[in-house]
Design a protein around this motif. Structure first.
Motif, PDB file in Angstrom:
ATOM      1  N   ARG A  43      30.796  22.778  32.582  1.00  0.00           N
ATOM      2  CA  ARG A  43      30.350  22.853  31.199  1.00  0.00           C
ATOM      3  C   ARG A  43      29.703  24.208  30.918  1.00  0.00           C
ATOM      4  NH1 ARG A  43      31.068  21.665  25.952  1.00  0.00           N
ATOM      5  NH2 ARG A  43      29.127  21.219  24.849  1.00  0.00           N
ATOM      6  N   VAL A  44      28.939  24.715  31.870  1.00  0.00           N
ATOM      7  CA  VAL A  44      28.286  26.014  31.700  1.00  0.00           C
ATOM      8  C   VAL A  44      29.327  27.107  31.498  1.00  0.00           C
ATOM      9  CG1 VAL A  44      26.898  27.784  32.842  1.00  0.00           C
ATOM     10  CG2 VAL A  44      26.201  25.383  32.973  1.00  0.00           C
ATOM     11  N   VAL A  45      30.333  27.160  32.372  1.00  0.00           N
ATOM     12  CA  VAL A  45      31.312  28.241  32.248  1.00  0.00           C
ATOM     13  C   VAL A  45      32.170  28.071  31.009  1.00  0.00           C
ATOM     14  CG1 VAL A  45      31.307  28.816  34.694  1.00  0.00           C
ATOM     15  CG2 VAL A  45      32.928  27.112  33.852  1.00  0.00           C
ATOM     16  N   ASN A  46      32.381  26.834  30.572  1.00  0.00           N
ATOM     17  CA  ASN A  46      33.110  26.612  29.329  1.00  0.00           C
ATOM     18  C   ASN A  46      32.337  27.176  28.146  1.00  0.00           C
ATOM     19  OD1 ASN A  46      34.247  25.314  26.949  1.00  0.00           O
ATOM     20  ND2 ASN A  46      35.345  23.973  28.362  1.00  0.00           N
ATOM     21  N   LEU A  47      31.038  26.897  28.103  1.00  0.00           N
ATOM     22  CA  LEU A  47      30.199  27.409  27.011  1.00  0.00           C
ATOM     23  C   LEU A  47      30.097  28.926  27.064  1.00  0.00           C
ATOM     24  CD1 LEU A  47      27.318  24.769  27.041  1.00  0.00           C
ATOM     25  CD2 LEU A  47      29.067  25.049  25.279  1.00  0.00           C
ATOM     26  N   LEU A  48      29.991  29.482  28.272  1.00  0.00           N
ATOM     27  CA  LEU A  48      29.922  30.930  28.418  1.00  0.00           C
ATOM     28  C   LEU A  48      31.201  31.583  27.909  1.00  0.00           C
ATOM     29  CD1 LEU A  48      28.621  33.535  29.540  1.00  0.00           C
ATOM     30  CD2 LEU A  48      29.598  32.928  31.769  1.00  0.00           C
ATOM     31  N   ALA A  49      32.330  31.063  28.331  1.00  0.00           N
ATOM     32  CA  ALA A  49      33.611  31.626  27.888  1.00  0.00           C
ATOM     33  C   ALA A  49      33.754  31.523  26.373  1.00  0.00           C
ATOM     34  CB  ALA A  49      34.766  30.902  28.579  1.00  0.00           C
ATOM     35  N   ARG A  50      33.362  30.406  25.810  1.00  0.00           N
ATOM     36  CA  ARG A  50      33.465  30.225  24.358  1.00  0.00           C
ATOM     37  C   ARG A  50      32.554  31.191  23.617  1.00  0.00           C
ATOM     38  NH1 ARG A  50      32.218  24.297  22.308  1.00  0.00           N
ATOM     39  NH2 ARG A  50      33.806  23.908  23.900  1.00  0.00           N
ATOM     40  N   LEU A  81      36.888  32.853  34.120  1.00  0.00           N
ATOM     41  CA  LEU A  81      37.951  33.757  33.683  1.00  0.00           C
ATOM     42  C   LEU A  81      39.153  32.978  33.160  1.00  0.00           C
ATOM     43  CD1 LEU A  81      37.831  36.476  36.487  1.00  0.00           C
ATOM     44  CD2 LEU A  81      36.855  36.608  34.185  1.00  0.00           C
ATOM     45  N   ASP A  82      39.467  31.841  33.802  1.00  0.00           N
ATOM     46  CA  ASP A  82      40.568  31.007  33.317  1.00  0.00           C
ATOM     47  C   ASP A  82      40.283  30.513  31.902  1.00  0.00           C
ATOM     48  OD1 ASP A  82      41.949  31.290  35.699  1.00  0.00           O
ATOM     49  OD2 ASP A  82      41.154  29.425  36.558  1.00  0.00           O
ATOM     50  N   LEU A  83      39.055  30.063  31.671  1.00  0.00           N
ATOM     51  CA  LEU A  83      38.693  29.514  30.368  1.00  0.00           C
ATOM     52  C   LEU A  83      38.632  30.599  29.300  1.00  0.00           C
ATOM     53  CD1 LEU A  83      35.932  27.059  31.620  1.00  0.00           C
ATOM     54  CD2 LEU A  83      38.070  26.393  30.498  1.00  0.00           C
ATOM     55  N   TYR A  84      38.203  31.785  29.690  1.00  0.00           N
ATOM     56  CA  TYR A  84      38.182  32.892  28.726  1.00  0.00           C
ATOM     57  C   TYR A  84      39.601  33.291  28.357  1.00  0.00           C
ATOM     58  CZ  TYR A  84      37.288  37.389  26.562  1.00  0.00           C
ATOM     59  OH  TYR A  84      37.254  38.437  25.670  1.00  0.00           O
ATOM     60  N   GLY A  85      40.493  33.327  29.355  1.00  0.00           N
ATOM     61  CA  GLY A  85      41.881  33.695  29.104  1.00  0.00           C
ATOM     62  C   GLY A  85      42.364  34.715  30.112  1.00  0.00           C
ATOM     63  N   ARG A  86      43.019  34.242  31.168  1.00  0.00           N
ATOM     64  CA  ARG A  86      43.448  35.132  32.254  1.00  0.00           C
ATOM     65  C   ARG A  86      44.385  36.237  31.766  1.00  0.00           C
ATOM     66  NH1 ARG A  86      41.472  35.778  37.539  1.00  0.00           N
ATOM     67  NH2 ARG A  86      40.471  33.807  38.139  1.00  0.00           N
ATOM     68  N   ALA A  87      45.137  35.950  30.716  1.00  0.00           N
ATOM     69  CA  ALA A  87      46.075  36.953  30.214  1.00  0.00           C
ATOM     70  C   ALA A  87      45.366  38.202  29.718  1.00  0.00           C
ATOM     71  CB  ALA A  87      46.941  36.356  29.095  1.00  0.00           C
ATOM     72  N   LEU A  88      44.077  38.072  29.406  1.00  0.00           N
ATOM     73  CA  LEU A  88      43.296  39.196  28.900  1.00  0.00           C
ATOM     74  C   LEU A  88      42.547  39.935  29.998  1.00  0.00           C
ATOM     75  CD1 LEU A  88      41.785  37.376  25.787  1.00  0.00           C
ATOM     76  CD2 LEU A  88      43.609  39.101  25.766  1.00  0.00           C
ATOM     77  N   VAL A  89      42.613  39.449  31.235  1.00  0.00           N
ATOM     78  CA  VAL A  89      41.774  39.962  32.321  1.00  0.00           C
ATOM     79  C   VAL A  89      42.551  40.928  33.205  1.00  0.00           C
ATOM     80  CG1 VAL A  89      40.403  39.338  34.337  1.00  0.00           C
ATOM     81  CG2 VAL A  89      40.368  37.873  32.294  1.00  0.00           C
ATOM     82  N   ASP A  90      41.954  42.081  33.448  1.00  0.00           N
ATOM     83  CA  ASP A  90      42.488  43.095  34.354  1.00  0.00           C
ATOM     84  C   ASP A  90      41.512  43.206  35.526  1.00  0.00           C
ATOM     85  OD1 ASP A  90      42.921  45.560  35.684  1.00  0.00           O
ATOM     86  OD2 ASP A  90      43.761  46.485  33.893  1.00  0.00           O
TER      87      ASP A  90
END
Length: 261
Positions: free
Chosen positions: A108-115, A238-247
């Protein structure tokens, strides 16, 4: 900066604005700031020094700009007296994501952080007057290194024993060819996102907010999650934020970059 350990010394102008309150000393903030809080307010006191990471005046400007865009404290007053800055702001209800009492499941923490970071990064660039791109931060990093302001003993373990000069030289040599610009927090750690129950109440410590590569935030957030919650949840963030955007190479670059700030 204080008359006694239990209260700050306020300039007369702030005494007229802030009601009498019982102040509690909080651990020191970035750039040598002292931080105090009451039930309703937070007060920062910071010396005006050469080559600061950020100033309280910068934080005031960014808090005012964030109003109505992203939840954050409201500015109550700002004063400069005897080469010190004083910034008073409202206190957000809640506790930092990093606090032991946050008591949320790490997922839940990482979900809220990514959001929270996706919401900040979605703000229109054209509306943001602050720049924290490498054109701004690398010259400041050079000045800080030349002034002897970098404590190499505080480097991350994988850079232990290196000199600040060598870190700066690597930053200059490996600077990414392209930037993925968004509005960034600038110090996107779990400490600087306030939870109220199971929801994000707002962002704090925004003195470095500005347009920069999104990885300036992702690198510090990833490192903070790994330190507090472990490798698994750092990857999940990183998965929740969007891996496609991560380098991944930029994640490493901006972790190195942070060593000089």
């Amino acid at each position: 900066m204080t008359d006694a350990p239990d209260r700050p010394t306020l300039p007369d102008a702030l005494k007229r604005v802030l009601p009498a309150a019982r102040w509690e000393r909080v651990s020191g903030g970035q750039s040598g700031a002292q931080v105090w809080r009451s039930t309703r307010y937070v007060l920062k006191v910071q010396p005006r020094t050469p080559h600061p990471v950020s100033t309280l005046q910068q934080e005031r400007e960014r808090l005012r700009w964030l109003a109505g865009r992203i939840p954050a404290p409201q500015v109550v007053a700002f004063e400069v007296e005897e080469n010190q800055e004083f910034l008073a702001m409202t206190r957000l209800n809640g506790i930092p994501m990093s606090h032991p009492d946050a008591r949320l499941h790490p997922e839940r923490v990482v979900n809220l952080l990514a959001r929270a970071l996706r919401e900040l990064h979605a703000l229109p660039l054209r509306d943001c007057p602050f720049r924290q791109t490498l054109d701004v931060t690398l010259p400041l990093a050079r000045e800080r290194v030349q002034a002897g302001l970098i404590d190499g003993s505080d480097f991350d373990d994988d850079r232990a024993g290196r000199s600040p000069v060598s870190v700066f030289n690597e930053l200059a040599r490996t600077r990414p060819a392209q930037d993925d610009l968004v509005v960034t927090h600038g110090d996107a750690t779990l400490d600087n996102i306030i939870l109220n129950g199971e929801f994000v109440e707002g962002l704090i410590d925004v003195g470095r907010l500005g347009i920069a590569d999104r990885h300036a935030d992702l690198a510090l957030a990833w490192r903070s999650v790994r330190s507090e919650l472990g490798e698994r949840y750092a990857g999940m963030f990183l998965d929740l934020y969007g891996r496609a955007l991560v380098d991944d190479s930029k994640l490493a670059y901006y972790r190195l970059h942070d060593e000089l700030f």
